[in-house]
Design an enzyme around this catalytic site. Sequence first.
Site, PDB file in Angstrom:
ATOM      1  N   GLU A 254       0.829  -1.344   0.490  1.00  0.00           N
ATOM      2  CA  GLU A 254       0.261   0.353   0.186  1.00  0.00           C
ATOM      3  C   GLU A 254       0.486   1.431   0.070  1.00  0.00           C
ATOM      4  OE1 GLU A 254      -3.177   0.782   1.985  1.00  0.00           O
ATOM      5  OE2 GLU A 254      -3.566  -1.450   2.688  1.00  0.00           O
TER       6      GLU A 254
ATOM      7  N   GLU B 129      -0.908  -1.077  13.363  1.00  0.00           N
ATOM      8  CA  GLU B 129      -2.654  -0.489  12.766  1.00  0.00           C
ATOM      9  C   GLU B 129      -3.692  -1.179  13.667  1.00  0.00           C
ATOM     10  OE1 GLU B 129      -2.683  -2.418   9.240  1.00  0.00           O
ATOM     11  OE2 GLU B 129      -4.591  -1.394   8.766  1.00  0.00           O
TER      12      GLU B 129
HETATM   13  C1  BGC Z   1      -4.870   1.410   5.249  1.00  0.00           C
HETATM   14  C2  BGC Z   1      -6.290   2.614   6.756  1.00  0.00           C
HETATM   15  C3  BGC Z   1      -6.488   3.434   5.747  1.00  0.00           C
HETATM   16  C4  BGC Z   1      -7.397   2.102   5.494  1.00  0.00           C
HETATM   17  C5  BGC Z   1      -8.672   2.567   4.488  1.00  0.00           C
HETATM   18  C6  BGC Z   1      -6.288   0.493   5.065  1.00  0.00           C
HETATM   19  O1  BGC Z   1      -5.172  -0.570   4.169  1.00  0.00           O
HETATM   20  O2  BGC Z   1      -3.886   1.071   5.264  1.00  0.00           O
HETATM   21  O3  BGC Z   1      -4.873   2.724   7.204  1.00  0.00           O
HETATM   22  O4  BGC Z   1      -6.748   4.142   6.013  1.00  0.00           O
HETATM   23  O5  BGC Z   1      -7.485   0.921   4.828  1.00  0.00           O
HETATM   24  O6  BGC Z   1      -9.918   2.028   5.439  1.00  0.00           O
END
Ligand code: BGC
Length: 906
Positions: A482, A749
């Site tokens: 990402e 996270e």
């Molecule tokens: C990311 C998050 C992002 C989210 C949206 C994820 O895959 O790592 O930080 O805000 O997607 O819900």
Amino acid sequence: MSDGAMPPINLRCECRQNPLGIDVRWPRLSWEMAENRRGTRQTAYQILVASSEDLVRREEADIWDSGRVASGRSFHVDFGGPALRPRQHCHWAVRVWDEEDRATGLATPVWWEMGLLEAEDWQARWIGVADNAAGNDTGDVPKPCRSHLLRKDFEATGPLTGARAYVSGLGCYELWLNGQRVGRDVLTPGWTTYAKRVQYQTYDVTSLLRPGRNVIGAITGNGWWSSGLGFSRGMSQRTTAGSPRIILQLELEHGDGTSHTIVSDATWRAHPSPIVEDTLYHGEVYDARLEQPGWSEPGFDDGVWAAPKILPDPVDVLVAQQTDTIRVTAELPAVAVTQPQPDVTVFDFGQNHAGRPRLKVTGSRGTRLQIRFAEILTADGMLDRRNLGGARATAAYTLKGSGEEVWEPRFTYCGYRYAELTGCPGQPPANALTSCVLHSAVPVAGRFECSDELLNHIQRNILASQRSNMFSVPTDCPQRDERLGWTGDAQAFAPTACWNMDMASFFAKYLRDMRDSQHESGYVHDVAPAVAVRGPAAPGWGDAIVIIPWTLYRFYEDKRVIEENYAAMRAWVDYMKAHALGYLYECEHSQVKDGYGDWIAVVESPKKPIAAAFFYYSTKLLAQMGRIIGRDDDAQEYTTLARHIAEAFNASFFDPQTSHYLGATQSANILPLAFGVTPPEHRPAVLENIVRDIRQREDHLSAGFLGTAYLLPLLSDNGYHDLAYRLATQRTYPSWGYMIECGATAISERWNPDTGNLNMNSWNHFALGAIGQWFYESLAGLNILEPRPRAEDEPHARFLIRPRPAGDLTSASAAYESLHGPLRSAWRREANTLQLDVTIPPNSLARVCVPTGGQANARVFEGETTLLRDGRTEETVDGLRFESFDTEGYAVFTAAAGSYTFRTEF
Ligand code: BGC
């Protein structure tokens, strides 16, 4: 013309010291007063701008002399001279007059230099080696392109007085001149919405040039442009836009006033580089046998090299570098080296970080080494890479076999704590691998520490995640596939980010990235630059376009950021209004129904109220910002709209019987309360519901990205500070302490990094680090007050110092480099005394609230002076005025600039 007072310090142009190559046509100048006597304040200033340092010193301002301006303003003062020319080099200095009309000496002169301002200033063409792998439209994941070396031999005649390289590239480039690397920047030109705007960098290369033959060269890489960004878990990965290319203009100035320009064009020479493969996610493969020794030096035979092609200009506009570049800021040695299997050596760098390895090896030609990265290990000490998604995160190096070889990949980075080295003959020494920490090198602004080691650890983890996720844009994470500029994460973390580091230009640039991909209907995207996901953004994500400007205005009193973003924020609010039913915004999110909700919350909250709450909040902030920049009609209109939204919200989602909002979760109640949707008479009961829910969970929170940011401040400001402290110091799930119990060296996270979704859990995500704001503001008590209109010569109470001791904490302190200079609050308590040291920066006022333990008869001292006894003023000291006791028993003072030591006995 000086009365002996110390000259101003920390002179900045456009928030940076001596910026080279800016394209802001009317740059803003800032400085700080050097003296911090009690009550120091500026009453006037004079700015001198000249074409040489000598002229500034002689006070012969041949570009602009502001004259004496009666004003207390010491930041964001617009340059007021004649329009600046491209390349113009301006030296400047400032003197100020203090509250007794004493003039300081002139500050040590500093400078700024304009870059190239118009498309016409560029004679250079984009060049590169066209690669068919790029930009195909087959629907397949495109292959990354091959990195190339580009070189140009040229003659420099006569003595040089200066030389500048203006350079950019897509995806990335590294610049070389006569065998030397130019500058220290990494992954230049950084990431922007490339189709709209690409940054160029300016380098002063005078000292690298020599009379006679010279060679300028560049290495190209894929970077964010042609790496294939996005998720590889089934979503779009097709962001490849074409083959890598550079544009370069090297301008040589001679002493006789003549100049000579070398530009990128078809006369250059090109050859594949030893970088066989490079992408951001997958890593880099380098074959040292393919090196071209001396390629960027004169005398190299490039006869077999080919001519590059002039490639189409891929962008609307080239802009000067808009924030700090990415750099290596530290080199970490391994703290432990293990061999869990023969030929597998695992280096532990002790800290989760974003970076790239530095390999130092000796071996025979053709030996291939491989380095892989991971955030965590398996039980048997091998890398656990389940959470990297499709990112291969692997570097490979083939030795040329010529003694010690040192290599760092150039066009990739990864988030990791561990690196595994394989393919080494024998056991590699412990220093075979170090790790270079990489991030946008934004200056540090704040520091927080306290007597509780757990909280200090959390703060260190927050800083680690902040650093690891500043890669030209604020990213979600540095490790999996990402690493995107997720807006929701950025807005939730923005205040904490601003306390820790000087984020003014970093976020201003990010807002441009958001605006550049705003849809014509007004919606913004979940990520900026917008890749891989379709709009509209989810509630709480898109609102970053409103919340971040507001945050920047609060921290940096930056009206320009409001003006620059005003149309974009209004368009976003109008978009939501157009998609509202009875004033409640209905999000038509393309990926997940109704948006992401309160992402990774322990207890999910209904999504529709989240959408409506952020619609309200954005509308309210837009109205406030409209008023600040004089859009009174808008302010009126959006205030009315906000009121309608609040009424509809409460009518639809609030149950006056139970005082719960729909869902009755912590976040369902937190958001309307924090945003001011809840009618005043219901606030206490809604708060009680949140408190009850926390208590029922044995003092644990259940919120996700959106609710967490507001929870602790809400509790502390409304009588539940000890409960907030309890949440902050929990060690069991879900809590920040639990992340640490699981071994986190950055913010993870998820609240349960050990047992949650193990394939989709980053150990380095700053969003939940939003608790940092509470450390600075509540525990240490540093607060920046909302700027208010004031007379030009009036310093204002810009700061509020109101520490909140809690639980068993015996001390806490925070220091912050504010616009005016150092701001500090440090308290320490022992038995029944509390000492509070504060520093109020020059040219400002603060409201200082001294804790009295709620004792009306407490005695309050400053230094040796008894200020209050039995609630009454006894003596007074310069710079301090007692105002009153507030409702929580704090003794409230107005304090002028200076340092104070308060002591309370109770
Ligand atoms: C990311 C998050 C992002 C989210 C949206 C994820 O895959 O790592 O930080 O805000 O997607 O819900």
